[in-house]
Enzyme design. Structure first.
Site, PDB file in Angstrom:
ATOM      1  CG  HIS A   1      -8.119  69.445  25.077  1.00  0.00           C
ATOM      2  ND1 HIS A   1      -7.215  69.838  26.037  1.00  0.00           N
ATOM      3  CD2 HIS A   1      -9.012  68.645  25.720  1.00  0.00           C
ATOM      4  CE1 HIS A   1      -7.542  69.305  27.197  1.00  0.00           C
ATOM      5  NE2 HIS A   1      -8.625  68.569  27.037  1.00  0.00           N
TER       6      HIS A   1
ATOM      7  CG  ASP B   1      -6.071  73.761  25.700  1.00  0.00           C
ATOM      8  OD1 ASP B   1      -6.573  72.733  25.199  1.00  0.00           O
ATOM      9  OD2 ASP B   1      -6.734  74.591  26.352  1.00  0.00           O
TER      10      ASP B   1
ATOM     11  CG  ASP C   1      -7.536  67.032  30.691  1.00  0.00           C
ATOM     12  OD1 ASP C   1      -8.134  66.961  29.604  1.00  0.00           O
ATOM     13  OD2 ASP C   1      -7.869  67.804  31.597  1.00  0.00           O
TER      14      ASP C   1
ATOM     15  CD  GLU D   1     -11.395  70.904  26.977  1.00  0.00           C
ATOM     16  OE1 GLU D   1     -12.362  70.296  27.458  1.00  0.00           O
ATOM     17  OE2 GLU D   1     -10.348  71.134  27.633  1.00  0.00           O
ATOM     18  CD  GLU D   2      -8.027  71.721  30.134  1.00  0.00           C
ATOM     19  OE1 GLU D   2      -9.032  72.016  30.813  1.00  0.00           O
ATOM     20  OE2 GLU D   2      -7.553  70.576  30.110  1.00  0.00           O
TER      21      GLU D   2
ATOM     22  CG  ASP E   1     -14.848  65.368  22.656  1.00  0.00           C
ATOM     23  OD1 ASP E   1     -13.612  65.501  22.647  1.00  0.00           O
ATOM     24  OD2 ASP E   1     -15.619  66.297  22.939  1.00  0.00           O
TER      25      ASP E   1
END
Length: 231
Positions: free
Chosen positions: A116, A118, A148, A182-183, A208
């Site tokens: 991801h 974001d 992340d 995602e966050e 993932d």
């Protein structure tokens, strides 16, 4: 009688556990392949820096988000990974999800690589360096999202772009599935799953974000362990 039966079952169970534990022998460690792989290291750093500089911060209150930053990052991708975007089918979804399909030689089960782009909000006053300048310091890139998970996002794209430049084609289809919400537990991943269901795509492998390499977490294990999530 029932009590004796229960005690007998418990003793038998404990006996099996103890015997199996005492007889367990770890498998011989596999020596890792340390063959050097030739690639453009400077470009890998530059690409990740470029992605980190976009302030793709997710908020549950979407009015706080900067759509221009998200759009800017997506628009930058074909420039950073030109071979991939020339070769792969590119799909965008309403909830900022991105999906690329790298066509393989065969019709076997596809693989899915996920990440991801974001990030969570940041209080920049508490940072020693600016959170979105992607400064290289002490051998590391400093910035919100480096771990992340823009590093995963970039490494997947960079690896595929590199392989495509060498004329490589995977045995079966590979999908690159990236979320932009995602966050905040958004709907991007669900949109991609819905498409997979509609197209009857049943992946054989999904990679993932995963866990981490940890040390001294499991009793009796003295070596670093790469945790694999199975659910």
């Amino acid at each position: 009688i029932a009590l004796y039966v229960a005690l007998g079952v418990l003793v038998a169970f404990l006996t099996v556990v103890i015997v199996r534990t005492l007889s367990f022998k770890p498998k011989k460690a596999v020596e890792p392949d340390r063959t050097e792989i030739a690639f453009d290291r400077e470009k890998t750093v530059a690409n990740l820096q470029a992605l980190v500089k976009f302030k793709t911060v997710s908020y549950r209150n979407h009015s706080l988000e900067d759509d221009g930053e998200f759009e800017g990052l997506v628009s930058k991708l074909p420039e950073l990974y030109p071979n991939e975007f020339a070769k792969c089918e590119f799909m965008r979804f309403e909830d900022r999800a991105l999906l690329l399909k790298w066509k393989g030689k065969g019709e076997g089960d596809a693989s899915v690589m996920m990440a991801h782009y974001d990030v969570v909000p940041v209080n920049e006053d508490l940072w020693d360096v600016p959170a979105f300048d992607a400064i290289v310091k002490d051998g590391c890139i400093w910035g919100r999202g480096t771990l992340d998970t823009k590093v995963t996002f970039s490494s997947i794209l960079f690896a595929a772009d590199h392989l495509i430049s060498e004329g490589f084609t995977p045995e079966n289809d590979i999908y690159f599935a990236f979320g932009g919400d995602e966050e905040v537990n958004g709907h991007g991943a669900k949109d991609i799953v819905k498409l997979f269901i509609e197209r009857k795509i049943n992946p054989g492998l999904v990679l993932d974000e995963g866990g981490a390499v940890v040390e001294n977490v499991f009793p009796g294990v003295k070596v670093p362990c790469g945790l694999i999530g199975i659910a």
